[in-house]
Design an enzyme around this catalytic site. Structure first.
Site, mmCIF file in Angstrom:
data_model
loop_
_atom_site.group_PDB
_atom_site.id
_atom_site.type_symbol
_atom_site.label_atom_id
_atom_site.label_comp_id
_atom_site.label_asym_id
_atom_site.label_seq_id
_atom_site.Cartn_x
_atom_site.Cartn_y
_atom_site.Cartn_z
ATOM 1 N N HIS A 10 1.260 3.090 20.664
ATOM 2 C CA HIS A 10 1.546 4.269 21.500
ATOM 3 C C HIS A 10 2.343 5.340 20.751
ATOM 4 O O HIS A 10 1.973 6.509 20.741
ATOM 5 C CB HIS A 10 2.293 3.851 22.762
ATOM 6 N N CYS A 42 0.213 -3.184 29.408
ATOM 7 C CA CYS A 42 0.483 -3.276 30.846
ATOM 8 C C CYS A 42 -0.757 -3.712 31.619
ATOM 9 O O CYS A 42 -0.661 -4.131 32.770
ATOM 10 C CB CYS A 42 0.998 -1.945 31.385
HETATM 11 C C1 LIG Z 1 2.518 -7.383 28.750
HETATM 12 C C2 LIG Z 1 3.221 -6.081 28.578
HETATM 13 C C3 LIG Z 1 3.264 -5.168 29.638
HETATM 14 C C4 LIG Z 1 3.925 -3.955 29.477
HETATM 15 N N1 LIG Z 1 3.945 -3.081 30.533
HETATM 16 C C5 LIG Z 1 4.561 -1.880 30.389
HETATM 17 C C6 LIG Z 1 4.557 -0.943 31.466
HETATM 18 O O1 LIG Z 1 4.001 -1.192 32.539
HETATM 19 N N2 LIG Z 1 5.202 0.235 31.276
HETATM 20 C C7 LIG Z 1 5.815 0.563 30.097
HETATM 21 O O2 LIG Z 1 6.373 1.660 29.975
HETATM 22 N N3 LIG Z 1 5.833 -0.312 29.058
HETATM 23 C C8 LIG Z 1 5.204 -1.512 29.178
HETATM 24 N N4 LIG Z 1 5.216 -2.399 28.126
HETATM 25 C C9 LIG Z 1 5.915 -2.040 26.870
HETATM 26 C C10 LIG Z 1 5.000 -1.239 25.950
HETATM 27 O O3 LIG Z 1 3.804 -1.933 25.743
HETATM 28 C C11 LIG Z 1 5.701 -0.999 24.619
HETATM 29 O O4 LIG Z 1 6.883 -0.328 24.877
HETATM 30 C C12 LIG Z 1 4.816 -0.178 23.700
HETATM 31 O O5 LIG Z 1 3.720 -0.932 23.282
HETATM 32 C C13 LIG Z 1 5.552 0.319 22.465
HETATM 33 O O6 LIG Z 1 4.688 1.059 21.674
HETATM 34 P P1 LIG Z 1 4.973 1.247 20.115
HETATM 35 O O7 LIG Z 1 3.846 2.089 19.601
HETATM 36 O O8 LIG Z 1 6.341 1.729 19.892
HETATM 37 O O9 LIG Z 1 4.975 -0.224 19.497
HETATM 38 P P2 LIG Z 1 3.913 -1.420 19.514
HETATM 39 O O10 LIG Z 1 3.077 -1.374 20.734
HETATM 40 O O11 LIG Z 1 4.706 -2.639 19.235
HETATM 41 O O12 LIG Z 1 2.972 -1.103 18.279
HETATM 42 C C14 LIG Z 1 3.408 -1.172 16.938
HETATM 43 C C15 LIG Z 1 2.201 -1.159 16.023
HETATM 44 O O13 LIG Z 1 2.643 -1.214 14.675
HETATM 45 C C16 LIG Z 1 1.812 -2.085 13.940
HETATM 46 N N5 LIG Z 1 2.573 -2.578 12.775
HETATM 47 C C17 LIG Z 1 3.786 -3.197 12.816
HETATM 48 N N6 LIG Z 1 4.212 -3.485 11.570
HETATM 49 C C18 LIG Z 1 3.252 -3.049 10.724
HETATM 50 C C19 LIG Z 1 3.112 -3.048 9.322
HETATM 51 N N7 LIG Z 1 4.077 -3.571 8.520
HETATM 52 N N8 LIG Z 1 1.988 -2.531 8.771
HETATM 53 C C20 LIG Z 1 1.020 -1.996 9.570
HETATM 54 N N9 LIG Z 1 1.102 -1.962 10.912
HETATM 55 C C21 LIG Z 1 2.201 -2.471 11.489
HETATM 56 C C22 LIG Z 1 1.441 -3.173 14.936
HETATM 57 O O14 LIG Z 1 0.273 -3.851 14.551
HETATM 58 C C23 LIG Z 1 1.281 -2.371 16.232
HETATM 59 O O15 LIG Z 1 -0.038 -1.905 16.402
HETATM 60 C C24 LIG Z 1 4.558 -3.624 28.250
HETATM 61 C C25 LIG Z 1 4.506 -4.538 27.192
HETATM 62 C C26 LIG Z 1 3.855 -5.747 27.345
HETATM 63 C C27 LIG Z 1 3.788 -6.694 26.195
#
Ligand SMILES: Cc1cc2nc3c(=O)[nH]c(=O)nc-3n(C[C@H](O)[C@H](O)[C@H](O)COP(=O)(O)OP(=O)(O)OC[C@H]3O[C@@H](n4cnc5c(N)ncnc54)[C@H](O)[C@@H]3O)c2cc1C
Length: 446
Positions: A10, A42
């Site tokens: 995200h 989610c």
């Molecule tokens: C079951 C579930 C339900 C949820 N429901 C909600 C909800 O209803 N509402 C809400 O606001 N939030 C919800 N969340 C939380 C939300 O999903 C997270 O806050 C969100 O995914 C964060 O996004 P991000 O991009 O910061 O990190 P992440 O989603 O953790 O993505 C990080 C990305 O970085 C990549 N990555 C990591 N390290 C490396 C590396 N060294 N090299 C290459 N790639 C790498 C990973 O593969 C991943 O694709 C939920 C989470 C879960 C698990």
């Protein structure tokens, strides 16, 4: 300008789209270890419950879309190392095994979070599952078939949503948590008491105040969960005890909280020039106490990712911080919460008072009405609103968003008691339920 983005769910997706919209000539390289981007976790519970039929609908972007916008997208590439001093990263192509060094002008760390995995015997048994990404969703979905006894470890919002999803599929569900209340980070006891009674009424085996000690197995597959008090039979276990930031790559190189969450300023810049971060890899700027906190949510991730894009060339748009506003649907109850609870306020250094109220959302002369369970948390001294919880069978969740705005804009109890909300008997009373809640707080103070 050469921008390198590590991780693209995200926060990464929002950053890439904003940069390319504002700076079409930027060279943007994305490295992502998975084979997909933008998966909405989610939706996992909805998929398991059968409410979402096709998990492909849980993606809102794709590598192809980002490529069309002008990004160079490298899927199945793992970033192994970051060197902020010489502005390089070490990348491994997971398909060919090739490793190479990439340099950058600006680096964006959107590496997110990973489930906390306790150090327990039996973790490697088959059918002990994590719940975070698309692969986990597919694994849980395929493994649930024919599994009667499901144990969920962790009664936060992810565990709670899974409980109802598995019950809808006819599983026997045991929910275990070491704390004494479900959803204890989001809701206070008045509301969790009602929800716990509902879970029990729905046939959920609720095991609170119990710590998981081990997973027991037969022939390599999980067969039971041993806690501090008892052993519960299990065909499938899902671990949902929280998340930790995925920031080993920059450990010791940028300023972080004790748990490794990267600290960013109001413009998403880390403590190192030209290194930006957003989303679950970061601490958020938490408005209730004007401090830093680790509260991983997709809402913060997209907002912070967008702001990285806006501020990548000069400080243009300021982060407004967060109240960690969240919504949840459980067995007919619509639940919204924002800011601190009465129980968590002390952790954030706040001296608070609170008021709890139950009232019908609209007049009794209407053909039907529903009770609203609501709580307001405010600073003792200043009467500034710092938290709120709303629950009803009628959808009052948008009121949690109203309270969120009240916290962000430093409204007091008196402001909320008198704010101009509409009246229409289909929806509310001459004083809206939020006015009434704040007026109850005023009355308590007087
Ligand atoms: C079951 C579930 C339900 C949820 N429901 C909600 C909800 O209803 N509402 C809400 O606001 N939030 C919800 N969340 C939380 C939300 O999903 C997270 O806050 C969100 O995914 C964060 O996004 P991000 O991009 O910061 O990190 P992440 O989603 O953790 O993505 C990080 C990305 O970085 C990549 N990555 C990591 N390290 C490396 C590396 N060294 N090299 C290459 N790639 C790498 C990973 O593969 C991943 O694709 C939920 C989470 C879960 C698990």
């Amino acid at each position: 300008m050469k921008v390198v983005v590590i991780g693209c769910t995200h926060a990464g997706t929002a950053a890439v789209k904003t940069i390319l919209a504002d700076h079409p000539s930027a060279e943007v390289k994305v490295y992502e270890r998975n084979d997909n981007i933008s998966f909405l976790s989610c939706g996992i519970a909805l998929y398991i419950a059968g409410q979402v039929k096709d998990p492909q609908g849980l993606f809102y972007s794709s590598p192809e879309e980002l490529k069309k916008l002008g990004a160079q997208v490298h899927m199945r590439h793992d970033v192994l190392n970051v060197n902020v001093a010489d502005k390089t990263i070490l990348v491994k192509d997971l398909l060919s095994g090739e490793e190479f060094v990439e340099n950058y002008d600006k680096l964006i760390v959107t590496t997110g979070s990973w489930p906390i995995i306790p150090d327990l015997d039996g973790l490697d048994l088959e059918n002990v599952q994590l719940c975070k990404n698309y692969q986990h969703a597919k694994d849980i979905f395929s493994r649930q078939v024919g599994k009667k006894k499901v144990v969920i470890v962790g009664a936060g919002y992810i565990g709670i949503e899974l409980v109802e999803a598995f019950r809808r599929q006819g599983s026997e569900v045991t929910l275990i948590d070491a704390q004494e209340r479900i959803l204890n980070k989001y809701l206070d006891k008045e509301i969790t008491d009602i929800l716990e009674a509902k879970l029990i009424e729905e046939g959920v085996q609720l095991k609170l105040n119990e710590k998981v000690k081990a997973f027991l197995g037969e022939k390599g597959k999980v067969s039971a969960v041993q806690t501090s008090k008892a052993s519960y039979p299990a065909d499938l276990v899902v671990l949902c005890i929280g998340f930790r930031p995925n920031t080993d790559l920059v450990k010791g190189q940028v300023e972080t909280l004790a748990n490794g969450a990267i600290i960013v300023d109001d413009y998403m810049q880390t403590s190192v020039k030209d290194v930006y971060a957003a989303g679950d890899s970061c601490a958020v700027n938490y408005n209730p106490n004007n401090g830093h906190a680790y509260i991983p949510l997709a809402t913060n991730a997209v907002r912070m990712g967008f702001l990285v894009g806006k501020n990548i060339v000069g400080e243009k748009m300021k982060y407004r911080g967060t109240q960690a506003t969240s919504g949840l649907y459980l067995y007919g109850y619509n639940i919204g919460a924002t800011g601190v609870t009465e129980a968590s306020a002390r952790e954030y250094g706040l001296d608070v008072d609170s008021v709890y109220l139950e009232d019908n959302y609209r007049p009794e002369f209407m053909p039907s009405t529903e009770k609203v369970y609501m709580k307001l948390v405010y600073e003792k001294e200043s009467k500034r609103i710092v938290g709120g919880q709303m629950m009803s069978k009628y959808d009052v969740t948008q009121s949690a968003n109203t309270l969120s705005l009240a916290i962000q804009t430093h409204q007091t109890v008196e402001d909320l008691a008198l704010v101009d909300f509409f009246f229409q008997p289909v929806y509310d009373r001459p004083f809206n339920y939020l006015n009434i809640l704040a007026q109850a707080a005023l009355a308590k103070e007087n």
